[in-house]
Design a protein around this motif. Structure first.
Motif, PDB file in Angstrom:
ATOM      1  N   SER A   2     109.604  70.045  22.265  1.00  0.00           N
ATOM      2  CA  SER A   2     108.943  68.976  21.520  1.00  0.00           C
ATOM      3  C   SER A   2     107.859  68.363  22.395  1.00  0.00           C
ATOM      4  O   SER A   2     108.143  67.904  23.506  1.00  0.00           O
ATOM      5  N   VAL A   4     105.019  65.424  22.789  1.00  0.00           N
ATOM      6  CA  VAL A   4     104.668  64.097  22.282  1.00  0.00           C
ATOM      7  C   VAL A   4     103.269  63.728  22.766  1.00  0.00           C
ATOM      8  O   VAL A   4     102.988  63.771  23.973  1.00  0.00           O
ATOM      9  N   CYS A  71     105.614  56.975  23.842  1.00  0.00           N
ATOM     10  CA  CYS A  71     106.317  58.222  24.182  1.00  0.00           C
ATOM     11  C   CYS A  71     107.780  58.146  23.789  1.00  0.00           C
ATOM     12  O   CYS A  71     108.342  59.101  23.217  1.00  0.00           O
ATOM     13  N   ASN A  72     108.418  57.019  24.088  1.00  0.00           N
ATOM     14  CA  ASN A  72     109.832  56.887  23.743  1.00  0.00           C
ATOM     15  C   ASN A  72     110.059  56.951  22.237  1.00  0.00           C
ATOM     16  O   ASN A  72     111.052  57.534  21.775  1.00  0.00           O
ATOM     17  N   VAL A  75     109.952  60.511  21.215  1.00  0.00           N
ATOM     18  CA  VAL A  75     111.159  61.246  21.623  1.00  0.00           C
ATOM     19  C   VAL A  75     112.292  61.019  20.629  1.00  0.00           C
ATOM     20  O   VAL A  75     113.124  61.921  20.409  1.00  0.00           O
ATOM     21  N   ALA A  78     112.199  63.725  18.327  1.00  0.00           N
ATOM     22  CA  ALA A  78     112.135  65.071  18.915  1.00  0.00           C
ATOM     23  C   ALA A  78     113.429  65.835  18.677  1.00  0.00           C
ATOM     24  O   ALA A  78     114.529  65.271  18.709  1.00  0.00           O
ATOM     25  N   LEU A  83     111.301  68.265  26.563  1.00  0.00           N
ATOM     26  CA  LEU A  83     110.248  67.370  26.096  1.00  0.00           C
ATOM     27  C   LEU A  83     108.996  67.574  26.937  1.00  0.00           C
ATOM     28  O   LEU A  83     109.083  67.816  28.139  1.00  0.00           O
ATOM     29  N   ALA A 169     115.305  67.166  28.047  1.00  0.00           N
ATOM     30  CA  ALA A 169     115.550  66.083  27.086  1.00  0.00           C
ATOM     31  C   ALA A 169     116.821  65.318  27.424  1.00  0.00           C
ATOM     32  O   ALA A 169     116.877  64.089  27.301  1.00  0.00           O
ATOM     33  N   GLY A 177     114.604  57.056  29.169  1.00  0.00           N
ATOM     34  CA  GLY A 177     113.188  57.291  28.923  1.00  0.00           C
ATOM     35  C   GLY A 177     112.296  56.512  29.872  1.00  0.00           C
ATOM     36  O   GLY A 177     112.710  56.036  30.938  1.00  0.00           O
TER      37      GLY A 177
END
Length: 822
Positions: A2, A4, A71-72, A75, A78, A83, A169, A177
């Protein structure tokens, strides 16, 4: 997987980035999830991105969460086990994710892969290494420098840049995170720091490559706002992650330094409120004092750090409870912790005061000081020993304070990222006293004097890649027998002194390692204690071959064809290096003479006939080679001599003009243990290799299919080999393909890895520690046991030589006792 990407009012850049991810990556599309988080842009960005890149999943944030929060949020949507984070103003190389995932698969202790990041054009460095100052400011080492290939080797780093980072991840979730309190800047520093504290590694992988416009999102924001975030977040990061002992010294000094940095940056008069400077008019005394925004950023950063302290204190408890590594463990990853960072005079003065008053060098340790000592000439024209010493200094300077010192009168060095000096032998003491570790070669130990003293506490690394005594057997053949013996005794003593004194040794090949192990064993260095602790003995003697640059050669100017007037279609055989007594250029000249009858366009070029070290005289073989070529009428038509020496920084232009590289030598002991450094230039430039059998490189060429190996002094076989590599295009192309793979093993970073590892934690050799004694001594004999021992000995002496042998031995024991030895 994933990926981001966070967008804030940058739809055009974001669209370019997302399309590159979906269309250009060499990664299975069915395994790739691309998430775009729009950080409440309010300008229609989300709709534009959806319309332009429908395959991307667009997530809209309710407010601007910053890079960390954005970003968090991404996620949370995701699905991948891995990641990846990519700035919206960046684009990936095709292999970006593939290479990062390879590292995560191969190295289970790596928690995150820090990608190599270049500028948009791919010319200058954005990220290749991480550094952290004692006051919490992370920085990208070498940023803005031209990418010349010196940073194309993987390495562990403290953190990777959030602009291109690949993370497991599960680990990202475990860490909670990115810290959203940071908003943006240093959230990546903090994440990497926390990973390392918990025992995970962050691995820089240059093949995981991206290109970045750099801070396109900040282009319309005043720099004071960026400074505010940098100052505040540096304090927050160090508060969370340093140990109690370190923090007690660092935090008050860091807070004071923020204030001094602010006043220096804003050029504020620090004494303007002194009571003795008040104006006569009270109204004027109460007038507002202007404070530049650049200075205000620092003051407000401290204020908001205090505001964050209650929540940061809770985070600190978590991080300190979970840590598995000490601050000292991570010190090498900080690279240069005492780096002051800002070149402002008042600021630098305060930095030095705070470091001294708070004892910060003791908390962090000043950079380890490494002296690299050579006796070879250092200039734009360098031979093997100087080149090797130069690259040792270069590689070590990434983590330590390094000096390169030569005792040769010729010292006119090119620009370097470390200081270089020339010193006479009698003046070396100051350099040795300055150093913690001394790396020396050749006659370096003899020239320093004090290092040979058994009481010396300096750590000494001896680079014995050149078996000088074996070389001398060939080099001195023109001398008298008596002089040869004297020289050999002298040089052997020089080497024995090194082998007796050194704490760590480097040689160039496994063949050499076997040779030097014999020397060390004969001198008593291979002790039972050392062997029991390290049966491989690699902690004492390691292989560090000669190296080559990580980046393939690129033309920067004219080469040998222009210099010597050769045609573009001529087939060039290159002899890269000097002509010395242990080589066999005569058979090579004869082979070219034989080959020209069939191939009139064959050309042999000798790269350098005059050694750049003025102390190295011309050897007889050089004159014999010129004479033979002249007698065969080859000079200027088929054999060409460069009578000087090609500058080190220009050698690639000559190499790139060649069609193959050659090295020929005689069958003798020097060949067996030699390491022909010129062959590495052939590998670097992808030239098929023709070599005489008998040395370690001949084994490599034969085993890996890098060219042709021929018997010593076989003119016909050599002529046939040259014809093969020059005119069989399919064979030459196959050699070049295999060379491209093999040369990766010989980059300087790989070659010198044992030296780098040793200097990170240098220790005296086990047998040089003071107070060393056998752990289990022999039992003390009583009177009865002594009598039984003596009776047994008398019987042995009688059997060996009768009463005369007994008398001789008894006399020897009496004399020994009289001398106090028994």
């Amino acid at each position: 997987m994933s990926v981001v990407v966070v967008n804030y009012r940058g739809a055009d850049d974001t669209t370019t980035c997302l399309r590159a991810l979906l269309d250009d990556l060499d990664y299975p599309s069915e395994l790739l999830q691309v998430i775009c988080v729009d950080n409440a842009s309010g300008d229609g960005s989300a709709e534009r991105v959806r319309a332009a890149v429908p395959r991307a999943e667009v997530v809209e944030a309710p407010e601007n969460l910053g890079f960390a929060g954005g970003c968090n949020l991404g996620v949370k949507h995701a699905r991948g086990a891995v990641l990846a984070f990519l700035n919206n103003d960046a684009r990936p190389d095709r292999g970006w994710l593939r290479e990062a995932v390879r590292v995560l698969r191969e190295e289970p202790t790596v928690g995150a892969v820090a990608s190599k990041v270049l500028d948009w054009e791919g010319r200058e460095i954005d990220f290749v290494d991480a550094g952290l100052t004692w006051f919490g400011m992370g920085y990208k080492r070498h940023a803005g420098q031209v990418d010349d290939g010196r940073h194309d080797q993987p390495r562990d780093v403290l953190f990777g840049t959030g602009s291109a980072l690949v993370v497991r991840a599960s680990l990202f979730a475990e860490l909670g995170g990115f810290d959203e309190r940071f908003f943006m800047f240093y959230e990546d520093v903090d994440l990497g720091w926390r990973m390392n504290l918990r025992g995970w590694r962050v691995r820089y992988e240059p093949k995981s490559l991206t290109f970045h416009k750099h801070h396109a999102s900040m282009s319309t924001v005043d720099s004071s706002r960026e400074l505010f975030l940098l100052e505040r977040n540096a304090l927050a990061s160090l508060y969370k992650n340093f140990s109690d002992e370190t923090l007690a010294k660092v935090l008050p000094a860091a807070l004071a330094l923020v204030t001094r940095r602010a006043t220096a940056r804003g050029d504020i008069d620090p004494k303007q409120l002194e009571i003795t400077r008040r104006p006569a008019d009270p109204a004027q005394d109460a007038a507002p004092v202007p404070v530049p925004r650049q200075a205000l950023a620092g003051f407000l950063a401290v204020d908001q750090f205090v505001e964050m302290l209650p929540s940061l204190a809770e985070s600190r408890k978590v991080e300190q409870a979970a840590r598995r590594r000490t601050d000292a463990d991570l010190l090498p990853l900080m690279r240069k912790a005492m780096e002051p960072a800002y070149p402002l005079p008042r600021y630098l003065a305060a930095h030095d005061v705070l470091v001294e008053v708070f004892g910060l060098e003791a908390a962090f340790g000043r950079p380890r000081r490494v002296l690299v000592l050579t006796g070879d000439a250092i200039s734009d024209r360098m031979a093997g020993p100087a080149i090797r010493a130069w690259h040792m200094a270069d590689v070590l300077s990434a983590e330590h304070e390094v000096r390169l010192v030569t005792t040769n009168p010729l010292c006119s060095p090119p620009e370097a990222p470390f200081p270089i000096a020339q010193a006479r032998s009698r003046d070396l003491g100051a350099h040795v006293d300055w150093a913690d570790v001394v790396v020396l070669q050749g006659h370096g130990l003899e020239e320093t004097g004090t290092l040979k003293d058994k009481a010396s506490t300096k750590i000494v690394v001896c680079d014995i890649y050149d078996p000088m005594h074996l070389e001398l057997l060939e080099q001195s053949k023109d001398d008298t027998d008596e002089q040869r013996e004297k020289h050999l005794v002298s040089v052997t003593a020089v080497l024995n002194n090194q082998l007796a004194r050194g704490d760590f040794f480097l040689c160039a090949s496994e063949r050499q390692r076997h040779f030097w192990l014999g020397h060390l064993t004969a001198l008593g260095r291979l002790t039972p204690a050392l062997y029991d602790n390290d049966p491989t003995v690699r902690s004492l003697l390691a292989v560090a071959p000669f190296g080559l640059p990580g980046k393939p050669p690129q033309r920067t100017g004219p080469g040998l064809r222009d210099a010597l007037g050769l045609d573009a279609d001529d087939k060039v055989v290159l002899w890269a290096g000097g002509v010395y007594s242990w080589f066999d250029p005569l058979t090579l000249v004869q082979a070219v003479d034989r080959l020209r009858g069939k191939r009139s366009d064959v050309r042999l070029v000798f790269l350098g006939m005059k050694h750049p070290n003025p102390h190295v005289p011309d050897m007889g073989i050089a004159g014999q080679t010129r004479a033979l070529a002249k007698r065969l009428d080859l000079v200027g038509s088929h054999v060409f001599f460069n009578e000087s020496w090609v500058p080190y920084q220009d050698r690639q232009n000559w190499l790139l003009d060649a069609n193959c590289g050659v090295t020929t030598h005689f069958e003798h002991v020097e060949t067996t243990f030699a390491f022909r450094t010129r062959v590495l230039d052939y590998l670097w430039s992808g030239l098929p290799i023709v070599t005489t059998d008998g040395d370690s490189f001949a084994d490599l060429v034969s085993r890996e299919g890098l060219g042709v190996v021929v018997p010593a002094e076989d003119t016909d076989a050599l002529a046939a080999a040259l014809e093969k590599v020059l005119y069989d295009e399919e064979f030459a192309a196959a050699c070049a393909e295999r060379i491209a793979v093999v040369r990766e093993r010989f980059t300087w970073e790989v070659a010198l890895a044992p030296l780098v590892e040793f200097c990170r934690n240098p220790r005296p050799a086990a047998d040089r520690l003071p107070g060393t004694a056998p752990l289990v001594p022999n039992p003390v004999l009583g009177t009865r046991e002594k009598v039984q021992r003596d009776i047994k000995l008398i019987r042995e002496y009688l059997d060996a030589g009768g009463p005369g042998e007994v008398a001789r031995r008894a006399t020897g024991r009496v004399l020994k006792k009289l001398r106090g030895h028994g």
